[in-house]
Design an enzyme around this catalytic site. Structure first.
Site: not given
Length: 275
Positions: A96, A147, A151, A241
């Site tokens: 991510d 995503h 964020h 990540h």
């Protein structure tokens, strides 16, 4: 992109499984939508300031997830937490927050060395300055997921702001690759009716995770490796990540646990593209 703010939000967001599950189901029972205003539409707009809150879904790592694939389209009420249908002894690696020129190339290099495909859930604002990395992901056969743009905590935003976050990211991916993402992951694992419905409108399926490496807490390379080793099982979706902070431990851990998974007989695959 403010990695420090994001890390603080994540640290404040960890709660027990029961409270997190109540949050996830609140929208299904008609709870009011979050009304906090989202960021301005311009690319230089700052992400909204958010209070620490309890929205990281620990149940995704605590219990064997139910089979959400029985949910009926077009709008699901739960994300996919595992992918057992990909075959026996198969796991899915996901990353991510990128692409990040410091860490993403190293992760791509390791995956390429072992001929493994993964899913990358990218943030639109990171894509704008790293388009070549997005093309490299695609050229290596990895799946690109949405995503959001900045964020944010989507459940604290208006429906219009959520739509803007998701739409802008799908559009920039399409601009670079010629096709939109087919998968979406909510930042912080915080889902509500808006994110499910808007994701479906944009042609995306919701993807959660089974195993959270918690690499964003920088617990040490060996700790990350141990979490993957201990949590390995058929159908497991691993969350790591490649951006959003110092991801050098994530890079080093992948170099260690990936060959071990392969030696143990696991296949690392991605869901097929929908036609």
């Amino acid at each position: 992109m403010l990695p420090g703010r994001r890390t603080l939000l994540r640290l404040g967001a960890c709660l027990g499984a029961a409270a997190a599950l109540r949050m996830l189901t609140a929208e299904d029972t008609g709870a009011p939508e979050g009304g906090a205003a989202g960021p301005a539409a311009g690319p230089q707009a700052a992400a909204p300031r958010l209070k620490s809150s309890a929205y990281r879904l620990e149940p995704m790592t605590a219990e064997a997830p139910p089979q959400y694939r029985t949910a009926l389209p077009p709008v699901r009420r739960r994300p996919f937490l595992s992918m057992p249908e990909l075959g026996p002894q198969t796991m899915v690696l996901t990353f991510d927050d990128g692409p990040d020129p410091r860490y993403t190339p190293q992760i791509l290099g390791t995956l390429r060395e072992y001929d493994v495909r993964a899913m990358f859930f990218v943030c639109g604002e990171m894509v704008t300055d790293n388009r070549d990395l997005l093309r490299e992901m695609r050229d290596d056969g990895h799946v690109i997921g949405n995503h959001s743009w900045t964020h944010p905590l989507l459940i604290k935003m208006s429906r219009e702001a959520v739509r803007d976050e998701m739409t802008r990211t799908s559009e920039v991916v399409e601009e670079v690759l010629g096709e939109r993402p087919q998968w979406f992951r909510a930042p912080y694992g915080a889902w509500n009716r808006n994110s499910f419905e808007i994701g479906a409108e944009l042609g995306m399926e919701p993807m959660g995770w089974t195993l959270d490496t918690l690499d964003w807490t920088t617990p040490g390379t060996e700790t990350i490796v141990r979490r993957v080793r201990d949590g390995a099982a058929p159908g497991v979706v691993v969350l790591s990540h490649d951006a959003g902070g110092d991801r050098s431990q994530s890079v080093a851990a992948l170099r260690t646990y990936l060959p071990r998974l392969l030696t143990s007989g696991y296949h690392l695959r991605v869901p097929p593209k929908r036609r």
